[in-house]
Write an enzyme that holds these catalytic residues in place. Structure first.
Site, PDB file in Angstrom:
ATOM      1  N   GLU A   1      15.705 -16.482 -12.726  1.00  0.00           N
ATOM      2  CA  GLU A   1      15.247 -15.096 -12.836  1.00  0.00           C
ATOM      3  C   GLU A   1      14.479 -14.882 -14.149  1.00  0.00           C
ATOM      4  O   GLU A   1      13.459 -14.199 -14.183  1.00  0.00           O
ATOM      5  CB  GLU A   1      16.451 -14.147 -12.727  1.00  0.00           C
ATOM      6  CG  GLU A   1      16.166 -12.677 -12.938  1.00  0.00           C
ATOM      7  CD  GLU A   1      15.165 -12.058 -11.959  1.00  0.00           C
ATOM      8  OE1 GLU A   1      14.789 -12.706 -10.982  1.00  0.00           O
ATOM      9  OE2 GLU A   1      14.742 -10.915 -12.222  1.00  0.00           O
TER      10      GLU A   1
ATOM     11  N   HIS B   1      16.090 -35.144 -14.917  1.00  0.00           N
ATOM     12  CA  HIS B   1      15.515 -35.723 -13.696  1.00  0.00           C
ATOM     13  C   HIS B   1      14.051 -35.333 -13.527  1.00  0.00           C
ATOM     14  O   HIS B   1      13.533 -35.401 -12.424  1.00  0.00           O
ATOM     15  CB  HIS B   1      16.340 -35.284 -12.478  1.00  0.00           C
ATOM     16  CG  HIS B   1      17.761 -35.744 -12.541  1.00  0.00           C
ATOM     17  ND1 HIS B   1      18.132 -37.053 -12.329  1.00  0.00           N
ATOM     18  CD2 HIS B   1      18.894 -35.078 -12.859  1.00  0.00           C
ATOM     19  CE1 HIS B   1      19.440 -37.164 -12.486  1.00  0.00           C
ATOM     20  NE2 HIS B   1      19.925 -35.972 -12.814  1.00  0.00           N
TER      21      HIS B   1
ATOM     22  N   CYS C   1       0.848  -1.185   0.000  1.00  0.00           N
ATOM     23  CA  CYS C   1       0.000   0.000   0.000  1.00  0.00           C
ATOM     24  C   CYS C   1       0.885   1.237   0.000  1.00  0.00           C
ATOM     25  O   CYS C   1       2.027   1.194   0.449  1.00  0.00           O
ATOM     26  CB  CYS C   1      -0.928   0.100   1.205  1.00  0.00           C
ATOM     27  SG  CYS C   1      -1.968  -1.321   1.442  1.00  0.00           S
TER      28      CYS C   1
ATOM     29  N   ASN D   1      -0.653   1.889   5.846  1.00  0.00           N
ATOM     30  CA  ASN D   1       0.119   0.873   5.128  1.00  0.00           C
ATOM     31  C   ASN D   1       0.707  -0.057   6.168  1.00  0.00           C
ATOM     32  O   ASN D   1       1.506   0.380   7.000  1.00  0.00           O
ATOM     33  CB  ASN D   1       1.232   1.555   4.319  1.00  0.00           C
ATOM     34  CG  ASN D   1       2.270   0.567   3.811  1.00  0.00           C
ATOM     35  OD1 ASN D   1       1.944  -0.587   3.555  1.00  0.00           O
ATOM     36  ND2 ASN D   1       3.502   1.013   3.670  1.00  0.00           N
ATOM     37  N   GLY D   2       0.310  -1.314   6.133  1.00  0.00           N
ATOM     38  CA  GLY D   2       0.841  -2.266   7.117  1.00  0.00           C
ATOM     39  C   GLY D   2      -0.235  -3.229   7.543  1.00  0.00           C
ATOM     40  O   GLY D   2      -1.253  -3.385   6.858  1.00  0.00           O
TER      41      GLY D   2
ATOM     42  N   LYS E   1       5.168  -3.751  -5.475  1.00  0.00           N
ATOM     43  CA  LYS E   1       6.618  -3.604  -5.567  1.00  0.00           C
ATOM     44  C   LYS E   1       7.305  -3.921  -4.251  1.00  0.00           C
ATOM     45  O   LYS E   1       8.369  -4.519  -4.212  1.00  0.00           O
ATOM     46  CB  LYS E   1       6.917  -2.162  -5.976  1.00  0.00           C
ATOM     47  CG  LYS E   1       8.379  -1.853  -6.191  1.00  0.00           C
ATOM     48  CD  LYS E   1       8.817  -2.336  -7.536  1.00  0.00           C
ATOM     49  CE  LYS E   1      10.302  -2.276  -7.741  1.00  0.00           C
ATOM     50  NZ  LYS E   1      10.755  -3.312  -8.670  1.00  0.00           N
TER      51      LYS E   1
ATOM     52  N   GLU F   1       5.728 -13.542 -13.980  1.00  0.00           N
ATOM     53  CA  GLU F   1       5.077 -12.467 -13.222  1.00  0.00           C
ATOM     54  C   GLU F   1       4.456 -11.392 -14.109  1.00  0.00           C
ATOM     55  O   GLU F   1       3.494 -10.760 -13.711  1.00  0.00           O
ATOM     56  CB  GLU F   1       6.019 -11.844 -12.188  1.00  0.00           C
ATOM     57  CG  GLU F   1       7.141 -11.024 -12.747  1.00  0.00           C
ATOM     58  CD  GLU F   1       8.074 -10.487 -11.660  1.00  0.00           C
ATOM     59  OE1 GLU F   1       7.630 -10.240 -10.554  1.00  0.00           O
ATOM     60  OE2 GLU F   1       9.269 -10.314 -11.969  1.00  0.00           O
TER      61      GLU F   1
HETATM   62  C1  F6R Z   1      10.355  -9.792  -8.954  1.00  0.00           C
HETATM   63  C2  F6R Z   1      10.339  -8.914  -7.807  1.00  0.00           C
HETATM   64  C3  F6R Z   1      10.214  -9.505  -6.454  1.00  0.00           C
HETATM   65  C4  F6R Z   1      11.201  -8.822  -5.498  1.00  0.00           C
HETATM   66  C5  F6R Z   1      10.990  -9.328  -4.070  1.00  0.00           C
HETATM   67  C6  F6R Z   1      12.015  -8.753  -3.110  1.00  0.00           C
HETATM   68  O1  F6R Z   1      10.497  -9.088 -10.140  1.00  0.00           O
HETATM   69  O2  F6R Z   1      10.416  -7.722  -7.949  1.00  0.00           O
HETATM   70  O3  F6R Z   1      10.404 -10.873  -6.471  1.00  0.00           O
HETATM   71  O4  F6R Z   1      12.488  -9.095  -5.926  1.00  0.00           O
HETATM   72  O5  F6R Z   1       9.715  -8.986  -3.635  1.00  0.00           O
HETATM   73  O6  F6R Z   1      11.944  -7.359  -3.047  1.00  0.00           O
HETATM   74  P1  F6R Z   1      13.125  -6.504  -2.462  1.00  0.00           P
HETATM   75  O7  F6R Z   1      14.309  -6.675  -3.333  1.00  0.00           O
HETATM   76  O8  F6R Z   1      12.607  -5.110  -2.470  1.00  0.00           O
HETATM   77  O9  F6R Z   1      13.378  -7.012  -1.073  1.00  0.00           O
END
Ligand code: F6R
Length: 616
Positions: free
Chosen positions: A489, A512, A2, A100-101, A611, A496
């Site tokens: 990755e 495997h 949030c 937020n939380g 994010k 995603e």
């Molecule tokens: C994938 C992505 C997430 C973050 C993860 C960790 O593209 O963005 O997997 O890498 O949530 O986030 P941080 O690096 O902010 O701890």
């Protein structure tokens, strides 16, 4: 997650808050809402959906007033609907809150408040909190600031909140524990901005105070911010920081999406990461955060790397780097597992926490636990002043600039850049690296940004390849050694943002199990550069070919063998294996991006994601 933001001053608050919410949308986009105070009345508007949906429900005539608080939500308690959206208002209608939380003990508090006659419209923990504040205010007959403080002493959980009281409409009360909160300060305290990060107010002021955990601030126009510790009411002097952020860093600047902009920013971001640290002419790597604790690093029994998601993948690359170059044993842990499994931690452990946001709840909790058990914690973060950066004993910032696209791109390559510098520095300090090798590494590192530029020039060709993937339900990513984490990755990026199922595997593991997936036309993306165990990867490619899988291979320029077998190849410049993830990642990012765009997905705001994961 949030995002919260707010304004109090003499300008029209609504446009400032709406623009701020748009900048914070990366933190969640399930719903949005604002409270507007026009000098005599407070109105709340909120809706399921994005900030653009909110704008559609706020009547033009109501968009006035010089006080506003706003929220963009990533749902935790209660489904994303209008009622569960913030701001939440107390039973009397006087108090409003954005949060937020998570309030973990909201159930118990809700039961008590219900007994005292309170009613609740939503399923949220936040509506419970605002009513608890109201009840505390009523019982103690105190001002808003005091009521917020007393109420917060009763809650368990995490929060960044902004509270408004219609009875005292000349102030905002904000508080923080576990979730970030910045306060922008206008000239001579003539106006204040509140936000989860500084992006909503950078065009208005460069002066900001970042609240620490357990702090509450009372913000009133015309006077200094008053900050107090929530648990003991002690006074705290505001520490005003000059913001480094600028507007161009948070705008798309002609790119269709932030993700694409951030992919293209990587040559510069990598340079910014090593600037002032990588000094090939002097033959040194300078990193104050490592130097200060060099003996802890050199005498470490092992390095434990803690991270989540993409940052965890960067940690896996670092495992190869540290073990090969510095000869220190490494364990790479998912923060969420590590913190709950009673791990063995000693004072001889060095913990490296990797986090773009520096706010990931699991990573933060894991390092607090490791610290409590005597480990030394080094933070690798991008966001300056973030919780993980502050919780670490020392650390280094990646200086990648704001990453706004929800899918991490430049965060990954800059984390790897930084971790490579640390591995090289330790390799040298521990005497594991000959001078000539060390110097060669430094020089090779300096060439990386121009090599990334070269790969970016293949964007159009990669887009063409992507067009063949659009209907596939699933695909496989394979890599070996340093490029096994890159395969993970690559798969994460694709799933995603395009919602196509994808799995990353070490190439040799394919037989495997995953080989069972391969049939005519099944896409397999293989990293097959001419370093490491190239011949073995070539054998894997043959195995895929004989089952009629469709092969997209990332190869070294001039490769002939794989080119003959693969359906498509993407070339990267010659590079030593230890640095290759910095290059092999780039085409996989572009591939995912183009697949997602062509499938009509919202690449910057993929469904269900946010994010910065500030809740468990
Ligand atoms: C994938 C992505 C997430 C973050 C993860 C960790 O593209 O963005 O997997 O890498 O949530 O986030 P941080 O690096 O902010 O701890």
């Amino acid at each position: 997650m949030c995002g919260i933001t707010g304004y109090i001053g003499s300008r029209d608050a609504y446009p400032i808050v709406i623009k701020g919410l748009q900048r914070l949308e990366y933190r969640g986009y399930d719903s949005a809402g604002v409270l507007l105070y026009d000098g005599s009345n407070a109105q709340v508007y909120k809706t399921k959906g994005k900030v653009a949906d909110l704008q559609a429900v706020v009547p033009d005539l109501q968009q006035k007033g010089t006080i506003c608080i706003g929220h963009t939500r990533w749902a935790t308690h209660g489904v994303p609907n209008d009622v569960n959206s913030h701001p939440h208002v107390s039973n009397s209608g006087d108090l409003a809150i954005v949060h937020n939380g998570i309030i973990e003990n909201y159930d118990t508090i809700k039961a008590e408040l219900t007994q005292r006659g309170y009613t609740f419209k939503s399923d949220t923990d936040t509506e419970v909190l605002v009513n608890l504040i109201e009840e505390v205010q009523k019982v103690n007959q105190c001002k808003l600031g005091k009521a917020v403080q007393l109420a917060l002493n009763e809650v368990i959980g995490a929060y960044a909140i902004a509270v408004f009281d219609q009875k005292k409409p000349d102030e905002l009360v904000v508080a923080k524990l576990g979730s970030p909160l910045a306060i922008g300060i206008g000239e001579n305290n003539s106006e204040f901005f509140v936000a989860s990060d500084a992006s909503p107010f950078i065009e208005y002021t460069k002066n900001a105070v970042y609240l620490d955990d357990e702090e509450l601030a009372i913000i009133k126009v015309g006077r200094d911010i008053r900050i107090r510790k929530i648990h003991d009411d002690s006074q705290v002097s505001p520490e005003v920081q000059a913001l480094q952020l600028n507007l161009s860093q948070i705008e798309k600047e002609g790119f269709d999406h932030f993700m694409l902009k951030e992919i293209y920013e990587q040559p510069k971001a990598i340079k910014d990461t090593y600037r002032g640290r990588l000094l090939p002419n002097e033959g040194i790597i300078r990193m104050a955060g490592v130097e200060e604790y060099i003996e802890r690093f050199k005498s470490a029994d092992r390095i434990i790397i803690i991270a989540c998601g993409t940052s965890w993948h960067a940690g896996l690359v670092a495992e190869y780097l540290f073990e090969e170059i510095a000869r220190i044993p490494v364990e790479v842990e998912y923060a969420s597992e590590f913190r709950y499994r009673n791990p063995i931690i000693t004072e001889k452990d060095v913990v490296i926490a990797i986090s773009q946001s520096g706010e990931t709840a699991d990573s933060l909790a894991a390092i607090k636990m490791a610290k409590a058990q005597g480990a030394y914690v080094f933070g690798v973060c991008n966001v300056v002043g973030s919780s993980i950066a502050r919780e670490s004993h020392s650390g280094a910032y990646t200086h990648a600039g704001p990453e706004i696209g929800v899918a991490s791109t430049k965060a990954f390559t800059t984390q790897i850049t930084l971790l490579t510098l640390i591995a090289l520095k330790l390799g040298k300090e521990k005497g594991n690296l000959a001078n000539s090798d060390f110097h060669a590494h430094l020089q090779n590192m300096e060439l990386i940004p121009s090599k990334v530029e070269k790969i970016l020039k293949q964007d159009a060709a990669i887009k063409e390849i992507a067009s063949e993937f659009l209907e596939t339900p699933s695909c496989l990513y394979l890599g070996r050694g340093y490029n096994f984490p890159v395969a993970l990755e690559g798969a994460l990026k694709l799933k995603e943002i395009s919602y196509i199922h994808a799995e990353g595997y070490p190439a040799a593991e394919m037989k495997h199990g995953p080989i069972a997936l391969i049939e005519d036309g099944y896409p397999v993306i293989v990293i097959a550069i001419n370093k490491g165990h190239y011949e073995k990867v070539v054998s894997n490619i043959q195995e895929i070919k004989s089952r009629k899988g469709k092969i997209i291979a990332v190869v070294t320029e001039g490769d002939v063998t794989v080119k003959e077998m693969a359906d498509h190849v993407i070339e990267i410049p010659e590079v030593e294996e230890a640095l290759s993830p910095l290059l092999t990642t780039i085409p996989l990012q572009l591939l995912s991006y183009h697949v997602a765009v062509a499938r009509g997905c919202n690449v910057d705001q993929p469904r269900n994601l946010a994010k910065s994961v500030t809740v468990e």
